[in-house]
Design a protein around this motif. Structure first.
Motif, PDB file in Angstrom:
ATOM      1  N   LEU A 241      58.162 -63.544  78.589  1.00  0.00           N
ATOM      2  CA  LEU A 241      56.835 -63.248  79.115  1.00  0.00           C
ATOM      3  C   LEU A 241      56.507 -64.197  80.267  1.00  0.00           C
ATOM      4  CD1 LEU A 241      54.529 -61.268  78.605  1.00  0.00           C
ATOM      5  CD2 LEU A 241      53.537 -62.944  77.034  1.00  0.00           C
ATOM      6  N   GLY A 242      56.885 -65.463  80.121  1.00  0.00           N
ATOM      7  CA  GLY A 242      56.698 -66.424  81.200  1.00  0.00           C
ATOM      8  C   GLY A 242      57.503 -66.053  82.435  1.00  0.00           C
ATOM      9  N   MET A 243      58.740 -65.626  82.232  1.00  0.00           N
ATOM     10  CA  MET A 243      59.576 -65.204  83.360  1.00  0.00           C
ATOM     11  C   MET A 243      58.939 -64.031  84.103  1.00  0.00           C
ATOM     12  SD  MET A 243      63.360 -65.147  81.786  1.00  0.00           S
ATOM     13  CE  MET A 243      64.371 -66.606  81.651  1.00  0.00           C
ATOM     14  N   MET A 244      58.381 -63.100  83.333  1.00  0.00           N
ATOM     15  CA  MET A 244      57.758 -61.936  83.939  1.00  0.00           C
ATOM     16  C   MET A 244      56.555 -62.351  84.789  1.00  0.00           C
ATOM     17  SD  MET A 244      55.076 -59.353  83.556  1.00  0.00           S
ATOM     18  CE  MET A 244      54.352 -60.046  82.123  1.00  0.00           C
ATOM     19  N   HIS A 245      55.700 -63.202  84.233  1.00  0.00           N
ATOM     20  CA  HIS A 245      54.531 -63.661  84.989  1.00  0.00           C
ATOM     21  C   HIS A 245      54.956 -64.501  86.204  1.00  0.00           C
ATOM     22  CE1 HIS A 245      51.323 -62.068  82.555  1.00  0.00           C
ATOM     23  NE2 HIS A 245      51.927 -62.510  81.463  1.00  0.00           N
ATOM     24  N   GLU A 246      55.990 -65.305  86.039  1.00  0.00           N
ATOM     25  CA  GLU A 246      56.484 -66.109  87.157  1.00  0.00           C
ATOM     26  C   GLU A 246      56.988 -65.201  88.279  1.00  0.00           C
ATOM     27  OE1 GLU A 246      59.564 -69.816  88.027  1.00  0.00           O
ATOM     28  OE2 GLU A 246      59.542 -68.895  86.038  1.00  0.00           O
ATOM     29  N   ALA A 247      57.728 -64.158  87.915  1.00  0.00           N
ATOM     30  CA  ALA A 247      58.248 -63.231  88.915  1.00  0.00           C
ATOM     31  C   ALA A 247      57.123 -62.497  89.643  1.00  0.00           C
ATOM     32  CB  ALA A 247      59.196 -62.222  88.257  1.00  0.00           C
ATOM     33  N   LYS A 248      56.000 -62.313  88.976  1.00  0.00           N
ATOM     34  CA  LYS A 248      54.840 -61.651  89.582  1.00  0.00           C
ATOM     35  C   LYS A 248      53.980 -62.622  90.386  1.00  0.00           C
ATOM     36  CE  LYS A 248      52.507 -58.702  87.108  1.00  0.00           C
ATOM     37  NZ  LYS A 248      51.784 -58.102  85.958  1.00  0.00           N
ATOM     38  N   GLY A 249      54.357 -63.904  90.371  1.00  0.00           N
ATOM     39  CA  GLY A 249      53.602 -64.908  91.114  1.00  0.00           C
ATOM     40  C   GLY A 249      52.401 -65.446  90.353  1.00  0.00           C
ATOM     41  N   GLU A 250      52.307 -65.158  89.080  1.00  0.00           N
ATOM     42  CA  GLU A 250      51.202 -65.611  88.231  1.00  0.00           C
ATOM     43  C   GLU A 250      51.591 -66.928  87.563  1.00  0.00           C
ATOM     44  OE1 GLU A 250      50.951 -62.122  85.784  1.00  0.00           O
ATOM     45  OE2 GLU A 250      49.749 -61.034  87.270  1.00  0.00           O
ATOM     46  N   LYS A 251      51.563 -67.985  88.363  1.00  0.00           N
ATOM     47  CA  LYS A 251      52.109 -69.275  87.952  1.00  0.00           C
ATOM     48  C   LYS A 251      51.415 -69.881  86.741  1.00  0.00           C
ATOM     49  CE  LYS A 251      53.784 -70.427  92.538  1.00  0.00           C
ATOM     50  NZ  LYS A 251      53.761 -71.401  93.623  1.00  0.00           N
ATOM     51  N   LYS A 252      50.101 -69.894  86.726  1.00  0.00           N
ATOM     52  CA  LYS A 252      49.358 -70.524  85.622  1.00  0.00           C
ATOM     53  C   LYS A 252      49.630 -69.788  84.313  1.00  0.00           C
ATOM     54  CE  LYS A 252      45.725 -72.899  83.804  1.00  0.00           C
ATOM     55  NZ  LYS A 252      46.158 -73.007  82.423  1.00  0.00           N
ATOM     56  N   VAL A 253      49.614 -68.462  84.357  1.00  0.00           N
ATOM     57  CA  VAL A 253      49.874 -67.667  83.155  1.00  0.00           C
ATOM     58  C   VAL A 253      51.312 -67.900  82.687  1.00  0.00           C
ATOM     59  CG1 VAL A 253      49.880 -65.338  82.161  1.00  0.00           C
ATOM     60  CG2 VAL A 253      48.166 -65.958  83.869  1.00  0.00           C
ATOM     61  N   ALA A 254      52.249 -67.963  83.633  1.00  0.00           N
ATOM     62  CA  ALA A 254      53.649 -68.234  83.285  1.00  0.00           C
ATOM     63  C   ALA A 254      53.770 -69.593  82.604  1.00  0.00           C
ATOM     64  CB  ALA A 254      54.521 -68.187  84.534  1.00  0.00           C
ATOM     65  N   ALA A 255      53.110 -70.602  83.168  1.00  0.00           N
ATOM     66  CA  ALA A 255      53.155 -71.944  82.583  1.00  0.00           C
ATOM     67  C   ALA A 255      52.604 -71.938  81.158  1.00  0.00           C
ATOM     68  CB  ALA A 255      52.382 -72.933  83.448  1.00  0.00           C
ATOM     69  N   ASP A 256      51.542 -71.180  80.924  1.00  0.00           N
ATOM     70  CA  ASP A 256      50.972 -71.092  79.571  1.00  0.00           C
ATOM     71  C   ASP A 256      51.966 -70.459  78.603  1.00  0.00           C
ATOM     72  OD1 ASP A 256      48.627 -72.319  80.403  1.00  0.00           O
ATOM     73  OD2 ASP A 256      47.528 -70.417  80.636  1.00  0.00           O
ATOM     74  N   CYS A 257      52.687 -69.448  79.059  1.00  0.00           N
ATOM     75  CA  CYS A 257      53.718 -68.825  78.215  1.00  0.00           C
ATOM     76  C   CYS A 257      54.839 -69.819  77.913  1.00  0.00           C
ATOM     77  CB  CYS A 257      54.288 -67.582  78.896  1.00  0.00           C
ATOM     78  SG  CYS A 257      53.125 -66.221  79.044  1.00  0.00           S
ATOM     79  N   TYR A 258      55.256 -70.556  78.932  1.00  0.00           N
ATOM     80  CA  TYR A 258      56.303 -71.561  78.723  1.00  0.00           C
ATOM     81  C   TYR A 258      55.825 -72.668  77.788  1.00  0.00           C
ATOM     82  CZ  TYR A 258      58.899 -69.356  82.567  1.00  0.00           C
ATOM     83  OH  TYR A 258      59.577 -68.478  83.370  1.00  0.00           O
ATOM     84  N   ARG A 259      54.540 -72.997  77.829  1.00  0.00           N
ATOM     85  CA  ARG A 259      53.996 -73.991  76.888  1.00  0.00           C
ATOM     86  C   ARG A 259      54.136 -73.490  75.447  1.00  0.00           C
ATOM     87  NH1 ARG A 259      50.034 -74.507  81.129  1.00  0.00           N
ATOM     88  NH2 ARG A 259      50.214 -76.587  82.038  1.00  0.00           N
ATOM     89  N   LYS A 260      53.876 -72.201  75.240  1.00  0.00           N
ATOM     90  CA  LYS A 260      54.012 -71.643  73.889  1.00  0.00           C
ATOM     91  C   LYS A 260      55.470 -71.652  73.452  1.00  0.00           C
ATOM     92  CE  LYS A 260      49.740 -69.138  74.010  1.00  0.00           C
ATOM     93  NZ  LYS A 260      49.009 -67.908  73.798  1.00  0.00           N
ATOM     94  N   ALA A 261      56.371 -71.330  74.376  1.00  0.00           N
ATOM     95  CA  ALA A 261      57.801 -71.395  74.057  1.00  0.00           C
ATOM     96  C   ALA A 261      58.194 -72.819  73.690  1.00  0.00           C
ATOM     97  CB  ALA A 261      58.631 -70.901  75.245  1.00  0.00           C
TER      98      ALA A 261
END
Length: 124
Positions: A69-89
């Motif tokens: 999910l973080g990779m998907m948000h990162e690829a979409k340029g949604e950095k903060k959301v991606a970081a939050d997903c990576y925090r959960k991981a």
């Protein structure tokens, strides 16, 4: 810069895969993990998100769903959301730290710092 981060992320993931297999030896998990990653790389974000959320629901004790999910948000340029997903991981990884190499943890720490750097306090 982004392709290098993705390669680094992918290669370090292999470090944790053997130990993660002790947590679950499921071919289903491996298939879903690969499917979600392929969808992200193909830019099929709606399907990638559905696959990642399926991983989260079916395998809540593994980092894979939040990672994808973080990779998907990162690829979409949604950095903060991606970081939050990576925090959960990272939370899941730390809860099962004995299954992972320290380098694997560091990948997530670095991704989070890159995508959502700490803000400096006010200057006087």
């Amino acid at each position: 810069e982004q392709p290098r981060a993705r390669i680094s992320h992918r290669s370090v993931e292999r470090l944790g895969r053997q130990r993660l297999s002790r947590l679950t030896a499921s071919d289903d998990l491996a298939g879903l993990r690969g499917q979600a990653l392929d969808l992200v790389e193909q830019g099929r974000f709606e399907e990638a998100e559905a696959a990642a959320r399926d991983l989260i629901e079916r395998y809540p004790d593994t980092h894979d769903g939040w990672d994808r999910l973080g990779m998907m948000h990162e690829a979409k340029g949604e950095k903060k959301v991606a970081a939050d997903c990576y925090r959960k991981a990272l939370e899941i990884i730390r809860a099962h730290i004995e299954l992972y190499d320290p380098e694997f943890v560091e990948v997530f720490v670095e991704l989070i710092a890159k995508l959502d750097p700490p803000t400096a306090g006010p200057t006087s």
